[in-house]
Write a protein that holds these residues in place. Structure first.
Motif, PDB file in Angstrom:
ATOM      1  N   UNK A  19       0.808  -1.217   0.000  1.00 56.00           N
ATOM      2  CA  UNK A  19       0.000   0.000   0.000  1.00 56.00           C
ATOM      3  C   UNK A  19       0.843   1.269   0.000  1.00 56.00           C
ATOM      4  N   UNK A  20       2.164   1.111  -0.117  1.00 55.45           N
ATOM      5  CA  UNK A  20       3.029   2.282  -0.166  1.00 55.45           C
ATOM      6  C   UNK A  20       2.650   3.134  -1.371  1.00 55.45           C
ATOM      7  N   UNK A  21       2.696   4.423  -1.205  1.00 55.63           N
ATOM      8  CA  UNK A  21       2.390   5.383  -2.275  1.00 55.63           C
ATOM      9  C   UNK A  21       0.977   5.237  -2.830  1.00 55.63           C
ATOM     10  N   UNK A  22       0.074   4.663  -2.055  1.00 58.92           N
ATOM     11  CA  UNK A  22      -1.310   4.497  -2.488  1.00 58.92           C
ATOM     12  C   UNK A  22      -2.165   5.561  -1.802  1.00 58.92           C
ATOM     13  N   UNK A  23      -2.802   6.407  -2.599  1.00 57.11           N
ATOM     14  CA  UNK A  23      -3.646   7.479  -2.090  1.00 57.11           C
ATOM     15  C   UNK A  23      -4.989   6.890  -1.670  1.00 57.11           C
ATOM     16  N   UNK A  24      -5.475   7.276  -0.494  1.00 53.92           N
ATOM     17  CA  UNK A  24      -6.753   6.782   0.013  1.00 53.92           C
ATOM     18  C   UNK A  24      -7.733   7.935   0.143  1.00 53.92           C
ATOM     19  N   UNK A  25      -8.952   7.726  -0.370  1.00 53.03           N
ATOM     20  CA  UNK A  25      -9.979   8.768  -0.356  1.00 53.03           C
ATOM     21  C   UNK A  25     -11.231   8.263   0.358  1.00 53.03           C
ATOM     22  N   UNK A  26     -11.945   9.185   1.001  1.00 58.56           N
ATOM     23  CA  UNK A  26     -13.224   8.863   1.623  1.00 58.56           C
ATOM     24  C   UNK A  26     -14.304   9.164   0.587  1.00 58.56           C
ATOM     25  N   UNK A  27     -15.123   8.153   0.275  1.00 59.17           N
ATOM     26  CA  UNK A  27     -16.143   8.282  -0.772  1.00 59.17           C
ATOM     27  C   UNK A  27     -17.526   8.037  -0.171  1.00 59.17           C
ATOM     28  N   UNK A  28     -18.446   8.959  -0.439  1.00 58.88           N
ATOM     29  CA  UNK A  28     -19.843   8.816  -0.032  1.00 58.88           C
ATOM     30  C   UNK A  28     -20.626   8.253  -1.217  1.00 58.88           C
ATOM     31  N   UNK A  29     -21.171   7.034  -1.101  1.00 58.91           N
ATOM     32  CA  UNK A  29     -22.022   6.524  -2.182  1.00 58.91           C
ATOM     33  C   UNK A  29     -23.210   7.466  -2.402  1.00 58.91           C
ATOM     34  N   UNK A  30     -23.574   7.658  -3.664  1.00 57.67           N
ATOM     35  CA  UNK A  30     -24.719   8.509  -4.004  1.00 57.67           C
ATOM     36  C   UNK A  30     -25.596   7.808  -5.027  1.00 57.67           C
ATOM     37  N   UNK A  31     -26.853   8.258  -5.106  1.00 58.36           N
ATOM     38  CA  UNK A  31     -27.726   7.762  -6.167  1.00 58.36           C
ATOM     39  C   UNK A  31     -27.599   8.693  -7.370  1.00 58.36           C
ATOM     40  N   UNK A  33     -29.341  10.985  -8.421  1.00 56.39           N
ATOM     41  CA  UNK A  33     -29.718  12.368  -8.142  1.00 56.39           C
ATOM     42  C   UNK A  33     -28.635  13.111  -7.360  1.00 56.39           C
ATOM     43  N   UNK A  34     -27.636  12.364  -6.871  1.00 60.42           N
ATOM     44  CA  UNK A  34     -26.584  12.974  -6.066  1.00 60.42           C
ATOM     45  C   UNK A  34     -26.873  12.916  -4.576  1.00 60.42           C
ATOM     46  N   UNK A  35     -27.926  12.182  -4.201  1.00 54.92           N
ATOM     47  CA  UNK A  35     -28.315  12.045  -2.802  1.00 54.92           C
ATOM     48  C   UNK A  35     -27.526  10.913  -2.153  1.00 54.92           C
ATOM     49  N   UNK A  36     -27.115  11.118  -0.896  1.00 56.34           N
ATOM     50  CA  UNK A  36     -26.387  10.070  -0.172  1.00 56.34           C
ATOM     51  C   UNK A  36     -27.135   8.745  -0.258  1.00 56.34           C
ATOM     52  N   UNK A  37     -26.378   7.660  -0.483  1.00 53.93           N
ATOM     53  CA  UNK A  37     -27.004   6.357  -0.688  1.00 53.93           C
ATOM     54  C   UNK A  37     -26.192   5.245  -0.027  1.00 53.93           C
ATOM     55  N   UNK A  38     -25.872   5.407   1.231  1.00 54.50           N
ATOM     56  CA  UNK A  38     -25.135   4.359   1.930  1.00 54.50           C
ATOM     57  C   UNK A  38     -24.020   4.921   2.781  1.00 54.50           C
ATOM     58  N   UNK A  39     -23.305   4.004   3.443  1.00 50.15           N
ATOM     59  CA  UNK A  39     -22.208   4.393   4.315  1.00 50.15           C
ATOM     60  C   UNK A  39     -20.960   4.728   3.513  1.00 50.15           C
TER      61      UNK A  39
END
Length: 95
Positions: A19-31, A33-39
């Motif tokens: 995992x060295x040099x691997x960028x990690x991002x926090x992603x919010x699932x959406x439907x 319409x752009x509405x939150x759709x999960x954890x």
């Protein structure tokens, strides 16, 4: 796969091998319409997604396959940055 919006970054000074040099991002699932759709999920990012961008995320074995023969302990990876999309009778896209 699912559609999501990048809402943050994760910094980790200590990571498992592979995992060295691997960028990690926090992603919010959406439907569509752009509405939150999960954890939220933490996804590996090798394509350079930024905070606020809509992305396509692959999970599980298909995500790990992208790392060839490396044994990388990931569950999700960003596989695309969304420019726009169309849903029958509606359209959407990145803000």
């Amino acid at each position: 796969m699912f559609l999501g919006k990048v809402i943050g970054s994760v910094w980790a000074t200590q990571k498992e091998a592979g995992m060295e040099n691997l960028k990690l991002m926090v992603v919010q699932p959406i439907d569509w319409r752009g509405t939150d759709a999960g954890q939220t999920v933490i996804a590996a990012d090798r394509i350079g997604a930024g905070i606020g961008e809509q992305v396509i995320v692959s999970r599980g074995t298909p995500a790990r396959i992208l790392f060839s023969n490396q044994n990388v302990p990931i569950d999700a990876v960003i596989v695309g940055i969304v420019d726009s999309y169309e849903v029958h009778g509606a359209s959407g896209g990145a803000d």
